[in-house]
Design a protein around this motif. Structure first.
Motif, short mmCIF file in Angstrom:
data_model
loop_
_atom_site.label_atom_id
_atom_site.label_comp_id
_atom_site.label_asym_id
_atom_site.label_seq_id
_atom_site.Cartn_x
_atom_site.Cartn_y
_atom_site.Cartn_z
N SER A 71 0.82 -1.20 0.00
CA SER A 71 0.00 0.00 0.00
C SER A 71 0.86 1.26 0.00
O SER A 71 1.79 1.38 0.81
CB SER A 71 -0.91 0.01 1.22
OG SER A 71 -1.47 1.28 1.45
N THR A 128 0.67 2.85 3.43
CA THR A 128 1.56 2.26 4.43
C THR A 128 2.97 2.80 4.28
O THR A 128 3.65 3.13 5.27
CB THR A 128 1.56 0.73 4.32
OG1 THR A 128 0.23 0.25 4.54
CG2 THR A 128 2.49 0.11 5.35
N GLU A 175 -4.26 7.15 10.57
CA GLU A 175 -5.59 6.87 10.03
C GLU A 175 -5.80 7.55 8.67
O GLU A 175 -6.63 7.09 7.87
CB GLU A 175 -6.67 7.37 10.99
CG GLU A 175 -6.65 6.70 12.37
CD GLU A 175 -5.83 7.49 13.37
OE1 GLU A 175 -6.11 7.38 14.56
OE2 GLU A 175 -4.90 8.22 12.94
N ASP A 195 -5.20 5.05 5.87
CA ASP A 195 -5.94 3.77 5.85
C ASP A 195 -7.13 3.85 4.90
O ASP A 195 -7.74 4.90 4.72
CB ASP A 195 -6.45 3.42 7.26
CG ASP A 195 -5.33 3.14 8.24
OD1 ASP A 195 -4.22 2.79 7.78
OD2 ASP A 195 -5.57 3.26 9.46
N ASN A 196 -7.43 2.70 4.30
CA ASN A 196 -8.68 2.53 3.54
C ASN A 196 -8.84 3.57 2.43
O ASN A 196 -9.90 4.17 2.27
CB ASN A 196 -9.90 2.58 4.47
CG ASN A 196 -9.81 1.57 5.59
OD1 ASN A 196 -9.50 0.40 5.36
ND2 ASN A 196 -10.08 1.99 6.82
N LYS A 197 -7.78 3.79 1.68
CA LYS A 197 -7.82 4.72 0.55
C LYS A 197 -7.65 3.95 -0.76
O LYS A 197 -6.84 3.02 -0.85
CB LYS A 197 -6.72 5.77 0.66
CG LYS A 197 -6.76 6.60 1.93
CD LYS A 197 -7.98 7.48 2.00
CE LYS A 197 -7.98 8.37 3.24
NZ LYS A 197 -7.97 7.62 4.50
N ASN A 198 -8.41 4.37 -1.77
CA ASN A 198 -8.21 3.84 -3.12
C ASN A 198 -7.24 4.78 -3.83
O ASN A 198 -7.65 5.76 -4.47
CB ASN A 198 -9.54 3.77 -3.88
CG ASN A 198 -10.48 2.74 -3.29
OD1 ASN A 198 -10.05 1.64 -2.95
ND2 ASN A 198 -11.75 3.09 -3.16
N ASP A 240 -11.80 11.55 0.86
CA ASP A 240 -11.72 10.58 1.95
C ASP A 240 -10.74 11.03 3.02
O ASP A 240 -10.96 10.83 4.22
CB ASP A 240 -11.31 9.21 1.41
CG ASP A 240 -12.44 8.52 0.64
OD1 ASP A 240 -13.58 9.02 0.69
OD2 ASP A 240 -12.17 7.49 -0.01
N THR A 241 -9.63 11.64 2.60
CA THR A 241 -8.64 12.13 3.55
C THR A 241 -9.22 13.27 4.38
O THR A 241 -9.04 13.32 5.61
CB THR A 241 -7.37 12.60 2.82
OG1 THR A 241 -6.81 11.52 2.09
CG2 THR A 241 -6.32 13.13 3.81
N ASP A 283 -11.63 11.90 6.93
CA ASP A 283 -10.92 11.33 8.08
C ASP A 283 -10.41 12.43 9.01
O ASP A 283 -10.48 12.32 10.23
CB ASP A 283 -9.73 10.48 7.60
CG ASP A 283 -10.16 9.14 7.05
OD1 ASP A 283 -11.30 8.72 7.31
OD2 ASP A 283 -9.35 8.51 6.34
#
Length: 207
Positions: free
Chosen positions: A91, A94, A159, A162-165, A174-175, A178
Motif C-alpha cells: 500500500s 503504508t 488513520e 488507511d482505507n484509501k483507493n 476521503d482524507t 478522516d
C-alpha cells in the motif's frame, strides 16, 4: 536554512528512478515510453528545484533500489539530498505513513510529503505549507484529479493513510473526511494540476 522556516521542518519526496518503461506508464500509453521518460525527467528537475529553493531539509524516498547505486551518494536527479528506499509494503499509504514515522522519530516537528507529478509545485508553496502547520494540524495541497500533491502534519495521524483507493478521485475527499472525524484543523493550499496522462500533459503544455 531560510530563517523564516522552523528548524524542525522536513520534506519527504516520494519518487521513482527515471528508467525507460518503469515510469509514467499511463502517460506512456498515450505518447510512448521514451517521450514519457523525458517528461518524467522534466518533472523531477522541477520538483528538485522547488525543494532546493525552499531550503528545507529533505529526504528522497525511491520506490525501489536503483541498480548498482551507492546508498551513501546522492542520486544525480537529487543533488545534495539523501535518499532511501521506500518500505516494502503493497500500500502506498503504508509506505507514506512509515516515512512520516521515521521523520518524526528523527526529531522533525513539521513534516510534508510530496510526489513528483506536479509541475507547478513551488518553493513558495512549500514554505506556505510549513507556515500553515504553525496554526493547523494538517495541510493539504489538492490536485485537480481528486488526489493531493502535498500532505503535511505536526504528528503522525496514521488513520489518514488507511482505507484509501490510491490514484483515484476519492483520495482527497476521503482524507478530508478522516481529518474531520479526527477533529484536525486543516489548511488547504491552492489546487494544482498533476501530469499523469496524455491529456494532463496537453493541458500543462497548453498553459
Amino acid at each position: 536554512m531560510n530563517p523564516a522556516l522552523p528548524a524542525a521542518s522536513h520534506v519527504l519526496v516520494f519518487a521513482r528512478e527515471p528508467v525507460l518503461g518503469r515510469v509514467k506508464t499511463r502517460l506512456a500509453a498515450g505518447i510512448g515510453a521514451e517521450a514519457a521518460l523525458a517528461v518524467y525527467r522534466e518533472l523531477l528537475a522541477l520538483t528538485a528545484a522547488a525543494v532546493a529553493a525552499a531550503q528545507v531539509p529533505a529526504t528522497v524516498w525511491l520506490a525501489e533500489a536503483p541498480a548498482g547505486a551507492d546508498p551513501h551518494k546522492p542520486r544525480p536527479e537529487w543533488p545534495g539530498l539523501p535518499w532511501r528506499v521506500q518500505p516494502a509494503a503493497d500500500s502506498l499509504g503504508t509506505r507514506m505513513a512509515q516515512a512520516f514515522a521515521e521523520a518524526f522519530g528523527a526529531g522533525a516537528g513539521r513534516v510534508v510529503i510530496i510526489g513528483t507529478d506536479c509541475p507547478d509545485l513551488s518553493a513558495e508553496l512549500l514554505r506556505q505549507a510549513f507556515d500553515q502547520l504553525l496554526r493547523h494540524d494538517l495541510v493539504v495541497g489538492p490536485a485537480d484529479d481528486g488526489g493531493y500533491y502535498l500532505l503535511g502534519m505536526n504528528q503522525l495521524h496514521a488513520e489518514l493513510f488507511d482505507n484509501k483507493n490510491w490514484s483515484t478521485a476519492t483520495v482527497l475527499p476521503d482524507t478530508l473526511a478522516d481529518a474531520a472525524r479526527l477533529g484536525l484543523r486543516v489548511a488547504q493550499l491552492p489546487t494544482l494540476h498533476d501530469v499523469d496522462s496524455a491529456q494532463d500533459l496537453a493541458t500543462w503544455r497548453g498553459r
